[in-house]
Design a protein around this motif. Structure first.
Motif, PDB file in Angstrom:
ATOM      1  N   TYR A 187       0.929  -1.103  -0.194  1.00 60.50           N
ATOM      2  CA  TYR A 187       0.035   0.000  -0.003  1.00 60.50           C
ATOM      3  C   TYR A 187       0.877   1.349  -0.005  1.00 60.50           C
ATOM      4  CZ  TYR A 187      -2.670   3.516   2.713  1.00 60.50           C
ATOM      5  OH  TYR A 187      -3.383   4.579   3.229  1.00 60.50           O
ATOM      6  N   GLU A 188       1.924   1.285   0.865  1.00 58.85           N
ATOM      7  CA  GLU A 188       2.793   2.259   0.802  1.00 58.85           C
ATOM      8  C   GLU A 188       3.536   2.601  -0.479  1.00 58.85           C
ATOM      9  OE1 GLU A 188       5.256   3.470   4.382  1.00 58.85           O
ATOM     10  OE2 GLU A 188       4.066   1.933   5.522  1.00 58.85           O
ATOM     11  N   THR A 208       4.145 -12.288  -5.191  1.00 54.22           N
ATOM     12  CA  THR A 208       3.721 -11.183  -5.686  1.00 54.22           C
ATOM     13  C   THR A 208       2.487 -10.740  -5.063  1.00 54.22           C
ATOM     14  OG1 THR A 208       4.562 -11.741  -7.759  1.00 54.22           O
ATOM     15  CG2 THR A 208       2.624 -10.295  -8.158  1.00 54.22           C
ATOM     16  N   ILE A 209       2.307  -9.338  -4.769  1.00 54.60           N
ATOM     17  CA  ILE A 209       1.119  -8.693  -4.176  1.00 54.60           C
ATOM     18  C   ILE A 209       0.581  -7.723  -5.098  1.00 54.60           C
ATOM     19  CG2 ILE A 209       0.309  -7.452  -2.122  1.00 54.60           C
ATOM     20  CD1 ILE A 209       3.075  -8.283  -0.757  1.00 54.60           C
ATOM     21  N   THR A 210      -0.626  -8.153  -5.394  1.00 55.89           N
ATOM     22  CA  THR A 210      -1.327  -6.988  -6.330  1.00 55.89           C
ATOM     23  C   THR A 210      -2.327  -6.429  -5.288  1.00 55.89           C
ATOM     24  OG1 THR A 210      -1.449  -8.495  -8.190  1.00 55.89           O
ATOM     25  CG2 THR A 210      -3.002  -6.727  -8.024  1.00 55.89           C
ATOM     26  N   VAL A 211      -2.437  -4.910  -5.356  1.00 55.87           N
ATOM     27  CA  VAL A 211      -3.224  -4.058  -4.800  1.00 55.87           C
ATOM     28  C   VAL A 211      -4.201  -3.487  -5.596  1.00 55.87           C
ATOM     29  CG1 VAL A 211      -3.336  -2.061  -3.165  1.00 55.87           C
ATOM     30  CG2 VAL A 211      -1.204  -3.391  -3.030  1.00 55.87           C
ATOM     31  N   THR A 212      -5.620  -3.583  -5.250  1.00 57.46           N
ATOM     32  CA  THR A 212      -6.505  -3.042  -6.049  1.00 57.46           C
ATOM     33  C   THR A 212      -7.464  -2.002  -5.278  1.00 57.46           C
ATOM     34  OG1 THR A 212      -6.833  -5.032  -7.146  1.00 57.46           O
ATOM     35  CG2 THR A 212      -8.527  -3.553  -7.322  1.00 57.46           C
ATOM     36  N   VAL A 213      -7.501  -0.805  -5.758  1.00 55.23           N
ATOM     37  CA  VAL A 213      -8.650  -0.059  -5.152  1.00 55.23           C
ATOM     38  C   VAL A 213     -10.007  -0.577  -5.321  1.00 55.23           C
ATOM     39  CG1 VAL A 213      -9.331   2.564  -4.955  1.00 55.23           C
ATOM     40  CG2 VAL A 213      -7.095   1.966  -5.477  1.00 55.23           C
ATOM     41  N   GLU A 214     -10.706  -0.787  -4.303  1.00 57.16           N
ATOM     42  CA  GLU A 214     -11.861  -1.457  -4.442  1.00 57.16           C
ATOM     43  C   GLU A 214     -13.085  -0.567  -4.344  1.00 57.16           C
ATOM     44  OE1 GLU A 214     -13.405  -4.749  -1.566  1.00 57.16           O
ATOM     45  OE2 GLU A 214     -12.445  -5.732  -3.215  1.00 57.16           O
ATOM     46  N   LYS A 215     -13.150   0.489  -3.473  1.00 59.16           N
ATOM     47  CA  LYS A 215     -13.935   1.347  -3.449  1.00 59.16           C
ATOM     48  C   LYS A 215     -13.464   2.634  -2.684  1.00 59.16           C
ATOM     49  CE  LYS A 215     -17.779  -0.418  -1.537  1.00 59.16           C
ATOM     50  NZ  LYS A 215     -18.561  -1.240  -0.606  1.00 59.16           N
ATOM     51  N   VAL A 216     -13.915   3.865  -3.201  1.00 59.08           N
ATOM     52  CA  VAL A 216     -13.451   4.987  -2.826  1.00 59.08           C
ATOM     53  C   VAL A 216     -14.654   5.789  -2.365  1.00 59.08           C
ATOM     54  CG1 VAL A 216     -12.578   7.064  -3.189  1.00 59.08           C
ATOM     55  CG2 VAL A 216     -11.623   4.965  -4.244  1.00 59.08           C
ATOM     56  N   ARG A 217     -14.968   6.426  -1.183  1.00 50.89           N
ATOM     57  CA  ARG A 217     -16.262   7.281  -0.669  1.00 50.89           C
ATOM     58  C   ARG A 217     -15.477   8.384  -0.100  1.00 50.89           C
ATOM     59  NH1 ARG A 217     -18.638   4.235  -3.732  1.00 50.89           N
ATOM     60  NH2 ARG A 217     -19.919   2.610  -2.932  1.00 50.89           N
ATOM     61  N   ARG A 218     -16.547   9.351   0.184  1.00 51.27           N
ATOM     62  CA  ARG A 218     -16.129  10.728   0.369  1.00 51.27           C
ATOM     63  C   ARG A 218     -15.009  10.683   1.661  1.00 51.27           C
ATOM     64  NH1 ARG A 218     -18.952  14.868   3.602  1.00 51.27           N
ATOM     65  NH2 ARG A 218     -17.878  16.710   2.860  1.00 51.27           N
ATOM     66  N   LYS A 260     -13.488   7.523   2.904  1.00 52.08           N
ATOM     67  CA  LYS A 260     -12.946   6.261   3.364  1.00 52.08           C
ATOM     68  C   LYS A 260     -12.748   5.683   2.059  1.00 52.08           C
ATOM     69  CE  LYS A 260     -17.314   3.720   4.275  1.00 52.08           C
ATOM     70  NZ  LYS A 260     -18.051   3.014   5.437  1.00 52.08           N
ATOM     71  N   PHE A 261     -12.072   4.537   2.200  1.00 58.07           N
ATOM     72  CA  PHE A 261     -11.674   3.596   0.929  1.00 58.07           C
ATOM     73  C   PHE A 261     -11.305   2.512   1.302  1.00 58.07           C
ATOM     74  CE2 PHE A 261      -7.785   5.928   2.110  1.00 58.07           C
ATOM     75  CZ  PHE A 261      -6.740   5.058   1.991  1.00 58.07           C
ATOM     76  N   THR A 262     -11.393   1.303   0.482  1.00 55.86           N
ATOM     77  CA  THR A 262     -11.219   0.090   0.739  1.00 55.86           C
ATOM     78  C   THR A 262     -10.204  -0.496  -0.448  1.00 55.86           C
ATOM     79  OG1 THR A 262     -13.414  -0.496   1.680  1.00 55.86           O
ATOM     80  CG2 THR A 262     -12.306  -2.334   0.903  1.00 55.86           C
ATOM     81  N   LEU A 263      -9.304  -1.364  -0.065  1.00 57.53           N
ATOM     82  CA  LEU A 263      -8.134  -1.732  -0.888  1.00 57.53           C
ATOM     83  C   LEU A 263      -8.386  -3.313  -0.645  1.00 57.53           C
ATOM     84  CD1 LEU A 263      -4.977   0.457   0.260  1.00 57.53           C
ATOM     85  CD2 LEU A 263      -6.700   0.765  -1.859  1.00 57.53           C
ATOM     86  N   ALA A 264      -7.939  -4.024  -1.847  1.00 59.61           N
ATOM     87  CA  ALA A 264      -7.898  -5.607  -1.434  1.00 59.61           C
ATOM     88  C   ALA A 264      -6.974  -5.839  -2.246  1.00 59.61           C
ATOM     89  CB  ALA A 264      -9.077  -6.341  -2.723  1.00 59.61           C
ATOM     90  N   TYR A 265      -6.176  -6.916  -1.486  1.00 57.37           N
ATOM     91  CA  TYR A 265      -4.754  -7.385  -1.816  1.00 57.37           C
ATOM     92  C   TYR A 265      -4.808  -8.855  -2.231  1.00 57.37           C
ATOM     93  CZ  TYR A 265      -3.751  -3.217   1.352  1.00 57.37           C
ATOM     94  OH  TYR A 265      -3.637  -2.034   1.681  1.00 57.37           O
ATOM     95  N   THR A 304      -8.574  -4.061   3.381  1.00 55.20           N
ATOM     96  CA  THR A 304      -8.540  -3.094   4.671  1.00 55.20           C
ATOM     97  C   THR A 304      -9.480  -1.944   3.983  1.00 55.20           C
ATOM     98  OG1 THR A 304      -6.567  -2.012   3.601  1.00 55.20           O
ATOM     99  CG2 THR A 304      -6.200  -3.910   5.236  1.00 55.20           C
ATOM    100  N   THR A 305     -10.200  -1.321   5.128  1.00 59.34           N
ATOM    101  CA  THR A 305     -10.599  -0.045   4.808  1.00 59.34           C
ATOM    102  C   THR A 305     -10.192   0.975   5.561  1.00 59.34           C
ATOM    103  OG1 THR A 305     -12.588  -1.529   4.269  1.00 59.34           O
ATOM    104  CG2 THR A 305     -12.941   0.950   5.079  1.00 59.34           C
ATOM    105  N   HIS A 306      -9.983   2.087   5.172  1.00 61.06           N
ATOM    106  CA  HIS A 306      -9.121   3.214   5.889  1.00 61.06           C
ATOM    107  C   HIS A 306     -10.109   4.406   5.731  1.00 61.06           C
ATOM    108  CE1 HIS A 306      -5.260   1.261   4.914  1.00 61.06           C
ATOM    109  NE2 HIS A 306      -6.117   0.597   4.145  1.00 61.06           N
ATOM    110  N   VAL A 307      -9.899   5.402   6.739  1.00 59.54           N
ATOM    111  CA  VAL A 307     -10.741   6.309   7.043  1.00 59.54           C
ATOM    112  C   VAL A 307      -9.792   7.560   7.299  1.00 59.54           C
ATOM    113  CG1 VAL A 307     -12.477   7.795   8.586  1.00 59.54           C
ATOM    114  CG2 VAL A 307     -12.823   5.366   8.141  1.00 59.54           C
ATOM    115  N   VAL A 308     -10.007   8.759   6.670  1.00 55.64           N
ATOM    116  CA  VAL A 308      -9.162   9.800   6.969  1.00 55.64           C
ATOM    117  C   VAL A 308      -9.819  10.273   8.519  1.00 55.64           C
ATOM    118  CG1 VAL A 308      -8.553  11.963   6.015  1.00 55.64           C
ATOM    119  CG2 VAL A 308      -8.970  10.302   4.484  1.00 55.64           C
ATOM    120  N   VAL A 309      -8.834  10.782   9.014  1.00 56.41           N
ATOM    121  CA  VAL A 309      -9.110  11.258  10.257  1.00 56.41           C
ATOM    122  C   VAL A 309      -8.157  12.679  10.433  1.00 56.41           C
ATOM    123  CG1 VAL A 309      -8.913  10.927  12.862  1.00 56.41           C
ATOM    124  CG2 VAL A 309      -9.625   9.219  11.336  1.00 56.41           C
ATOM    125  N   ASN A 310      -8.934  13.767  11.169  1.00 61.40           N
ATOM    126  CA  ASN A 310      -8.097  14.958  11.435  1.00 61.40           C
ATOM    127  C   ASN A 310      -7.419  14.625  12.629  1.00 61.40           C
ATOM    128  OD1 ASN A 310      -7.778  17.533  13.159  1.00 61.40           O
ATOM    129  ND2 ASN A 310      -8.609  18.398  11.295  1.00 61.40           N
TER     130      ASN A 310
END
Length: 142
Positions: free
Chosen positions: A34-35, A76-86, A88-93, A108-114
């Motif tokens: 992901y990084e 081999t690792i493949t990262v796919t951006v599965e879903k992007v919302r306002r 948060k987003f979800t990545l599939a590996y 993994t699902t990630h949320v942006v936090v102040n």
């Protein structure tokens, strides 16, 4: 969907006593992928944490294991951006072993936090662009 592929090998330090990749270390390798993906899109997390005023923690993670990965084995690792919302987003590996067999699938699902308020905030424009948001069905929504 946006995808990224990278290769690595399983380090002995990341395995259990039998030489098999320890289950939790799949997530560490997924995070490394992901990084690398985001860095290739111009997102340097160190800089973003210091200067952006936000963090992007994982709020949900899941995995399915199919075949073991062994110390010294190429993967081999493949990262796919599965879903992007306002906010948060979800990545599939998907992990494939040296023989091309699917070893593991993670999500993994990630949320942006102040950083100051601890509240979720909309994806910064540069992060949304890096994830391919605004391109067809991946446009950010609530």
């Amino acid at each position: 969907m946006t995808t990224f592929t990278c290769q690595t090998s399983i380090k002995l330090r990341d395995t259990d006593a039998a030489g098999v990749l320890f289950f939790a270390n799949y997530f560490a390798l997924a995070h490394d992928a992901y990084e690398a993906f985001m860095d290739g899109q111009g997102i340097n997390f160190g800089r973003e944490i210091r200067e952006g005023g936000y963090i992007i923690p994982v709020v949900h993670a899941e995995s399915d294991y199919r075949v073991p990965l062994w110390a010294g084995e190429a993967v081999t690792i493949t990262v796919t951006v599965e879903k992007v919302r306002r906010r948060k987003f979800t990545l599939a590996y998907v992990f494939h072993n040296a023989e091309g067999r699917r070893a593991c699938s993670l999500r993994t699902t990630h949320v942006v936090v102040n950083q100051k308020t601890g509240k979720s905030v909309p994806l910064p424009a540069n992060v949304a662009r890096a994830l391919g948001a605004g391109q067809g069905e991946d446009a950010p929504t609530q």
